[in-house]
Enzyme design. Structure first.
Site, PDB file in Angstrom:
ATOM      1  N   ASP A  12       0.877  -1.164   0.000  1.00  0.00           N
ATOM      2  CA  ASP A  12       0.000   0.000   0.000  1.00  0.00           C
ATOM      3  C   ASP A  12       0.929   1.233   0.000  1.00  0.00           C
ATOM      4  OD1 ASP A  12      -2.257   1.721   0.516  1.00  0.00           O
ATOM      5  OD2 ASP A  12      -1.599   1.788   2.602  1.00  0.00           O
ATOM      6  N   ASP A  14      -0.153   5.084   0.883  1.00  0.00           N
ATOM      7  CA  ASP A  14      -0.413   6.075   1.937  1.00  0.00           C
ATOM      8  C   ASP A  14      -0.401   5.413   3.322  1.00  0.00           C
ATOM      9  OD1 ASP A  14      -0.892   8.232   0.098  1.00  0.00           O
ATOM     10  OD2 ASP A  14      -2.864   7.381  -0.317  1.00  0.00           O
TER      11      ASP A  14
HETATM   12  C1  BG6 Z   1      -5.880   5.851  -0.163  1.00  0.00           C
HETATM   13  C2  BG6 Z   1      -5.938   6.549   1.159  1.00  0.00           C
HETATM   14  O1  BG6 Z   1      -4.592   5.401  -0.407  1.00  0.00           O
HETATM   15  O2  BG6 Z   1      -6.278   6.738  -1.225  1.00  0.00           O
HETATM   16  C3  BG6 Z   1      -7.310   7.197   1.375  1.00  0.00           C
HETATM   17  O3  BG6 Z   1      -5.682   5.612   2.190  1.00  0.00           O
HETATM   18  C4  BG6 Z   1      -7.669   8.090   0.187  1.00  0.00           C
HETATM   19  O4  BG6 Z   1      -7.268   7.937   2.570  1.00  0.00           O
HETATM   20  C5  BG6 Z   1      -7.583   7.279  -1.088  1.00  0.00           C
HETATM   21  O5  BG6 Z   1      -8.976   8.618   0.342  1.00  0.00           O
HETATM   22  C6  BG6 Z   1      -7.907   8.111  -2.330  1.00  0.00           C
HETATM   23  O6  BG6 Z   1      -6.901   9.072  -2.501  1.00  0.00           O
HETATM   24  P1  BG6 Z   1      -6.977  10.299  -3.514  1.00  0.00           P
HETATM   25  O7  BG6 Z   1      -5.576  10.824  -3.503  1.00  0.00           O
HETATM   26  O8  BG6 Z   1      -7.378   9.742  -4.838  1.00  0.00           O
HETATM   27  O9  BG6 Z   1      -7.987  11.246  -2.976  1.00  0.00           O
HETATM   28 MG    MG Z   2      -2.777   3.133   3.618  1.00  0.00          MG
END
Ligand code: BG6
Ligand code: MG
Length: 222
Positions: A12, A14
């Site tokens: 993963d 984030d």
């Molecule tokens: C995930 C995160 O990786 O991506 C979430 O854990 C986030 O918190 C999701 O909402 C979508 O991300 P983005 O950058 O497309 O808004």
């Molecule tokens: Mg994550």
């Protein structure tokens, strides 16, 4: 297949590779405040690994405002959250890779095992570029390649397929409850960073992600 019987490791992004999970939280908190909704870190655990629009729905439900907006208004709000988030991303540099991650990636590569990324974020490429990690992954499964957000296994299955790996002999690394569910539903071995129910191996922080220990736990289980 390499000598350990491990065919791939899928990360993963984030909250595992870098602490952008915290930036997502701050950006959602700011948007929620603009809507008069209070969220805290405990509530935020439910947003981790969840797509942008699904996260917005959870926040609106939390504030009992789920029926108050049109789709166009919701898209504007999600866009506003993303602007807050992208402001934080401007600060991101290679020094923001979390402790232990570069060593782990190097150790996996030394064993000749392909490495994948499974992130539902539309900002995944921007984040990888800012960290200068864009060339470290053999296959990237991101929002553009999938239809369903975690906890659906689609993104981990897509990553394994892209790496030519059997999910049953592959490992996923996650910091979110939805992510661990997605890994387990795909049949992979789940490594959780944080207090995550259902992980096959759990560590409290990324610096504890030691390749020898992960291999030993995988071998014992499979
Ligand atoms: C995930 C995160 O990786 O991506 C979430 O854990 C986030 O918190 C999701 O909402 C979508 O991300 P983005 O950058 O497309 O808004
Ligand atoms: Mg994550």
């Amino acid at each position: 297949m390499n000598k350990n019987g491990i065919e791939a490791v899928v990360f993963d992004l984030d909250g595992v590779i870098t602490d952008t999970a915290h930036y997502h939280y701050l950006a959602w908190k700011q948007l929620a405040e603009e809507l008069g909704i209070k969220i805290d870190e405990k509530f935020n655990e439910r947003l981790k690994g969840v797509s942008r629009m699904d996260s917005l729905e959870l926040i609106l439900q939390e504030g009992n405002r789920q029926d108050d907006f049109t789709l166009a208004e919701k898209e504007e709000m999600a866009g506003r959250k993303n602007l807050h988030y992208c402001d934080f991303l401007k600060e991101l540099t290679p020094s923001d890779v979390l402790p232990g991650i570069l060593e782990l990636i190097a150790d996996i590569k030394a064993d000749g095992i392909p490495i994948g990324l499974a992130s539902v974020s539309k900002n995944a490429e921007t984040v990888l570029n800012a960290l200068q990690l864009q060339n470290e992954f053999d296959y990237i499964a991101d929002a553009a390649k999938i239809k369903k957000s975690k906890p659906d296994p689609e993104i981990f299955l897509t990553a394994c397929a892209g790496l030519g790996a059997n999910p049953l002999y592959s490992i996923g690394v996650e910091d979110a409850a939805a992510g661990i569910k997605a890994i387990k539903a795909s049949g992979m071995f789940a490594v959780g960073v944080g207090n995550l129910e259902g992980s096959d191996l759990q560590v409290t922080a990324t610096k504890e992600l030691l390749w020898d220990e992960i291999k030993a736990a995988f071998t014992t289980e499979r």
